[in-house]
Design a protein around this motif. Sequence first.
Motif, mmCIF file in Angstrom:
data_model
loop_
_atom_site.group_PDB
_atom_site.id
_atom_site.type_symbol
_atom_site.label_atom_id
_atom_site.label_comp_id
_atom_site.label_asym_id
_atom_site.label_seq_id
_atom_site.Cartn_x
_atom_site.Cartn_y
_atom_site.Cartn_z
ATOM 1 N N GLY A 84 9.505 -18.842 -6.091
ATOM 2 C CA GLY A 84 8.471 -19.830 -6.368
ATOM 3 C C GLY A 84 7.547 -19.403 -7.491
ATOM 4 N N GLN A 85 6.270 -19.553 -7.271
ATOM 5 C CA GLN A 85 5.286 -19.284 -8.307
ATOM 6 C C GLN A 85 5.208 -17.786 -8.649
ATOM 7 O OE1 GLN A 85 1.554 -21.815 -8.339
ATOM 8 N NE2 GLN A 85 2.002 -21.802 -6.128
ATOM 9 N N THR A 86 4.718 -17.536 -9.833
ATOM 10 C CA THR A 86 4.541 -16.160 -10.299
ATOM 11 C C THR A 86 3.199 -15.613 -9.828
ATOM 12 O OG1 THR A 86 5.877 -16.609 -12.261
ATOM 13 C CG2 THR A 86 4.438 -14.680 -12.335
ATOM 14 N N LEU A 87 3.202 -14.363 -9.443
ATOM 15 C CA LEU A 87 2.013 -13.704 -8.916
ATOM 16 C C LEU A 87 0.870 -13.705 -9.924
ATOM 17 C CD1 LEU A 87 1.026 -11.657 -6.524
ATOM 18 C CD2 LEU A 87 1.521 -9.903 -8.238
ATOM 19 N N ARG A 88 -0.320 -13.901 -9.426
ATOM 20 C CA ARG A 88 -1.510 -13.725 -10.252
ATOM 21 C C ARG A 88 -1.574 -12.254 -10.686
ATOM 22 N NH1 ARG A 88 -7.628 -14.832 -7.972
ATOM 23 N NH2 ARG A 88 -8.788 -14.114 -9.811
ATOM 24 N N PRO A 89 -1.670 -11.942 -11.973
ATOM 25 C CA PRO A 89 -1.643 -10.542 -12.437
ATOM 26 C C PRO A 89 -2.697 -9.699 -11.732
ATOM 27 C CG PRO A 89 -1.448 -12.026 -14.295
ATOM 28 C CD PRO A 89 -1.754 -12.890 -13.112
ATOM 29 N N PHE A 90 -2.293 -8.480 -11.372
ATOM 30 C CA PHE A 90 -3.171 -7.587 -10.624
ATOM 31 C C PHE A 90 -3.274 -6.245 -11.343
ATOM 32 C CE2 PHE A 90 -3.826 -4.261 -7.402
ATOM 33 C CZ PHE A 90 -5.004 -4.715 -6.831
ATOM 34 N N ILE A 91 -4.491 -5.763 -11.531
ATOM 35 C CA ILE A 91 -4.745 -4.461 -12.155
ATOM 36 C C ILE A 91 -5.808 -3.749 -11.325
ATOM 37 C CG2 ILE A 91 -5.563 -3.226 -14.185
ATOM 38 C CD1 ILE A 91 -4.619 -5.531 -15.910
ATOM 39 N N ALA A 92 -5.563 -2.475 -10.991
ATOM 40 C CA ALA A 92 -6.546 -1.695 -10.230
ATOM 41 C C ALA A 92 -6.452 -0.234 -10.643
ATOM 42 C CB ALA A 92 -6.309 -1.844 -8.734
ATOM 43 N N ASP A 93 -7.576 0.454 -10.569
ATOM 44 C CA ASP A 93 -7.636 1.868 -10.944
ATOM 45 C C ASP A 93 -7.892 2.737 -9.720
ATOM 46 O OD1 ASP A 93 -7.296 1.307 -13.661
ATOM 47 O OD2 ASP A 93 -9.447 1.022 -13.966
ATOM 48 N N PHE A 94 -7.414 3.963 -9.787
ATOM 49 C CA PHE A 94 -7.741 4.994 -8.807
ATOM 50 C C PHE A 94 -7.656 6.331 -9.528
ATOM 51 C CE2 PHE A 94 -3.200 4.247 -8.616
ATOM 52 C CZ PHE A 94 -2.624 5.498 -8.465
ATOM 53 N N GLN A 95 -8.073 7.389 -8.869
ATOM 54 C CA GLN A 95 -8.077 8.682 -9.547
ATOM 55 C C GLN A 95 -7.875 9.817 -8.548
ATOM 56 O OE1 GLN A 95 -12.268 8.507 -10.992
ATOM 57 N NE2 GLN A 95 -12.477 10.513 -10.022
ATOM 58 N N THR A 96 -7.492 10.959 -9.074
ATOM 59 C CA THR A 96 -7.477 12.181 -8.292
ATOM 60 C C THR A 96 -8.719 12.992 -8.638
ATOM 61 O OG1 THR A 96 -6.041 13.105 -10.007
ATOM 62 C CG2 THR A 96 -4.989 12.351 -7.973
ATOM 63 N N PRO A 97 -9.110 13.934 -7.777
ATOM 64 C CA PRO A 97 -10.305 14.725 -8.077
ATOM 65 C C PRO A 97 -10.113 15.563 -9.333
ATOM 66 C CG PRO A 97 -9.632 14.984 -5.777
ATOM 67 C CD PRO A 97 -8.516 14.294 -6.487
ATOM 68 N N ASP A 98 -11.209 15.933 -9.938
ATOM 69 C CA ASP A 98 -11.142 16.914 -11.014
ATOM 70 C C ASP A 98 -10.616 18.231 -10.456
ATOM 71 O OD1 ASP A 98 -12.237 15.036 -12.659
ATOM 72 O OD2 ASP A 98 -14.264 15.882 -12.629
ATOM 73 N N ARG A 99 -10.052 19.046 -11.354
ATOM 74 C CA ARG A 99 -9.662 20.401 -10.938
ATOM 75 C C ARG A 99 -10.939 21.236 -10.873
ATOM 76 N NH1 ARG A 99 -4.378 21.077 -10.667
ATOM 77 N NH2 ARG A 99 -2.984 19.781 -11.928
ATOM 78 N N VAL A 100 -11.285 21.661 -9.665
ATOM 79 C CA VAL A 100 -12.557 22.342 -9.455
ATOM 80 C C VAL A 100 -12.323 23.679 -8.761
ATOM 81 C CG1 VAL A 100 -14.827 22.215 -8.389
ATOM 82 C CG2 VAL A 100 -13.769 20.141 -9.312
#
Length: 512
Positions: free
Chosen positions: A143-159
């Motif tokens: 059927g219809q095409t998905l509404r475009p999705f963009i999301a960010d995530f991250q890993t911790p800094d090297r500490v």
Amino acid sequence: MARSDSRSITIHTIDLMAIASSAVLLVLLSILLLGGAWCAGHQCWFDTRPQVRQFSWQNQVIRAQDEAFILEFDRPMNHESVEENLKITLPEQPAVEAPLPGKVSWSGRRLAYTLDFPAPYGNQYRLELEGAKEQFQGQDQTGQTLRPFIADFQTPDRVLVYIGVTGKERGRLVLYNLTQQTQDILTPETLVVTEFEPYSDGRRILFTAVERSQTKGILEQQLYRVTTGYRPAGEALNSKTIAGQVELLLDNVDYQLLKFDLSADGELVVMQRVKRDDPTDVGLWLLPEGEDPIALRNPPGGVFEIAPDNQLIASAQGEGIALLSLEPGADPLDFLGQFGMILGFSPDGRQAALVDFNREDPDRLYVRSLYLVNNQGKSEKIFDVEGSILGCQFTPTGQEIYCLLSRRLSETDYTEQPYLAFIDRITKDVTPLTKLPSGQEVRWHLAPDGLIAVFDQVETDLEFEGETVLKTDSSAAIVGSKLWVLFPSTQPETDPVLEELPLAGIRPQWLP
């Protein structure tokens, strides 16, 4: 005159309202049916396209223990179109392709993506999904095409966290952000830190320390914890925490504190204590989070470690390893007389790395053997070394092990050359990575993502007249130390990369 018979049409107000309502409903129905197609780029006047309802890692900080994420859609989707169009990228390193390979599984409208290995630390990641199509059960066509999705995530800094040895850092916990190249001193100058362990969420550090003004040394240490200022896993990117808040957990008024271990989940602390007015009263104590210490009343022993499931303690006792209950006064659960040292547990807690000193074989007097023992008591030899096994750590997947080993340099003396090695659990191949300074004690630690190791190179002075709480196991005063990072390579044709850090510290550890 004839009268004409004419009829007049009268439209009442209620009829006008009905006609108007029907017109409005017709317009709304048209919008519902066609609105999803009236789009300019990603913007639609009235969007009826399928969409992502939830992404479990959206705007989150994920750590090594975060193995999978969930994408939930608002309707059934065509699985193939989703999997083909799902992309994970590094926005700051666009040339890197597929930085987080993994496996996909489905449960209704929910997609689960399980990583092949922990996400490398110090990175910003972006998930993008565009072009996927809906497909309802029983229908062959999409059927219809998905509404475009963009999301960010991250890993911790090297500490890194270490105990400073020079200048104003001496004896204080120092936090060094390798990613951002920033540095913070966490503990006050009135305390000299002796040992520490970070909590699994990276937010706090448990440590022992003595008052800098006292003269009795390590026997006067007390138990503290301090905040790091870093966000725990799963906490939003915009959250703030305060670093350097110190809390005294346990004093030394009645008992001297000798050693401690922090459980993997941070809920338990096990300590070895001795009563001040009765040196024969020595044993392990349990300190549950937020409660008073509880004496376990176990026989005295040496090095100990809490199992990852918090169900037992492995403790060196006599010429073997005792498996002790966390119930006060309980009998030992088992005794492994073949082994003399516990090195650690696998990440899932199902196996422990133990050392056999081969005491029963005079021909193998200088040979040490590494075994893995599972939770059913079955043991498997991994390798022998003519020298010493000084420490081992499992990689996050548990499939490989890094060990600090030493090799005898000659048959006529006891001099040994330490080196870091990589061990494949399946093939049992031992690959030396780099030699370390001989004749010195070395502390090292593998990063939570398993991609980098850190170790110290201490400098000692038997005639040092300054603060002498910081000592090696051989009681030599530590007056300086270099810190090195090693980027291992398990490929024979590629040499590991060794780099000296601009820091002076000892006993380094990575934040989880």
